[in-house]
Design an enzyme around this catalytic site. Structure first.
Site, short mmCIF file in Angstrom:
data_model
loop_
_atom_site.label_atom_id
_atom_site.label_comp_id
_atom_site.label_asym_id
_atom_site.label_seq_id
_atom_site.Cartn_x
_atom_site.Cartn_y
_atom_site.Cartn_z
N LYS A 1 0.51 -1.23 0.50
CA LYS A 1 -0.03 0.04 -0.33
C LYS A 1 0.97 1.33 -0.39
O LYS A 1 1.65 1.36 0.84
CB LYS A 1 -0.81 -0.26 1.60
CG LYS A 1 -2.22 0.92 1.40
CD LYS A 1 -3.01 0.12 2.13
CE LYS A 1 -4.17 1.07 1.96
NZ LYS A 1 -4.97 1.04 3.94
C1 E4P Z 1 -8.01 1.25 3.92
O1 E4P Z 1 -7.79 1.47 3.60
C2 E4P Z 1 -8.25 2.67 4.54
O2 E4P Z 1 -7.08 2.85 5.06
C3 E4P Z 1 -9.71 3.06 5.45
O3 E4P Z 1 -11.05 2.14 4.74
C4 E4P Z 1 -9.60 4.11 5.80
O4 E4P Z 1 -10.54 3.95 6.63
P1 E4P Z 1 -10.77 5.28 7.62
O5 E4P Z 1 -12.21 6.53 6.98
O6 E4P Z 1 -12.49 4.93 8.37
O7 E4P Z 1 -10.08 5.12 8.58
#
Ligand code: E4P
Length: 215
Positions: free
Chosen positions: A87
């Site tokens: 990522k």
């Molecule tokens: C996923 O890859 C993201 O890191 C995550 O969905 C972020 O979610 P949030 O905005 O609820 O922290």
């Protein structure tokens, strides 16, 4: 549409896996910290533990913000397990790193995407997944779902293979709208997945059937 669970909590990952509808996992440094996972060795072990629970892709995020650092970290993460997807944040060096990983056959998830332009760059660089954060856009009074629609149109126009991984999904309606708009994947917490199976008419209907079955 694929369902990923957005957590680093092993119990919740197991519960979602047991449901039989889980296609993968996304994590981020905040989710790892929430589980109290500290230190490089423990972090890497935790990613392997997650891979051993699920059969699908597991996104593991780099914390470097320069090209060389992202490449070093990403290569180490990718070596951990074949299910790992690296990522990478949507920043200038991140785009370069995605292009590099794409040329090496290492799969990536471009994260922190908040605009169609960013999603276009991620696809051009060869990202496997792009993660538009719809809930965080909603939080600042911008239509997060509209972004999914825009990216779908752009990717379809040019047949980009990058999969749209709708992230920051907060509730069942988000998931349903993402499915209507053609998102390839939705990642959300366990409660947003299990909320999809609930309906009061199912509960009252079942209670009636069970009562009648005793007659
Ligand atoms: C996923 O890859 C993201 O890191 C995550 O969905 C972020 O979610 P949030 O905005 O609820 O922290």
């Amino acid at each position: 549409m694929k369902f990923f669970i957005d957590t680093a909590n092993l119990e919740q990952i197991k519960e979602a896996q047991d449901l039989g509808v889980l296609d993968g996992v996304t994590t981020n440094p905040s989710l790892m910290a929430k589980e109290g996972i500290k230190g490089q060795e423990n972090i890497l072990k935790h990613y392997v533990d997650i891979c051993n629970i699920v059969t699908g892709d597991v996104s593991a995020e780099v914390i470097s913000t320069d090209f060389d650092g992202m490449v070093k970290e990403g290569e180490a993460l990718a070596k951990l397990h074949k299910q790992i997807v690296v990522k990478i944040p949507m920043i200038k060096d991140g785009v370069k790193a995605i292009k590099y990983f794409s040329s090496k056959g290492i799969r990536t998830n471009c994260t922190l995407v908040f605009s169609a332009g960013q999603a276009l760059l991620a696809a051009k660089a060869g990202a496997t997944y792009v993660s538009p954060f719809i809930g965080r856009l909603d939080d600042v009074s911008t239509d997060g779902l509209r972004l999914i629609e825009d990216i779908r149109l752009i990717y379809d126009n040019y047949a980009y293979e990058t999969e749209i991984l709708a992230a920051s999904v907060r509730h069942p309606r988000h998931s349903i709208n993402c499915a209507q708009m053609g998102a390839d994947v939705v990642t959300c917490p366990l409660n947003a997945i299990t909320a999809l199976l609930k309906h009061p008419l199912t509960d009252s209907g079942l209670a009636q059937f069970l009562a009648d079955a005793k007659k």
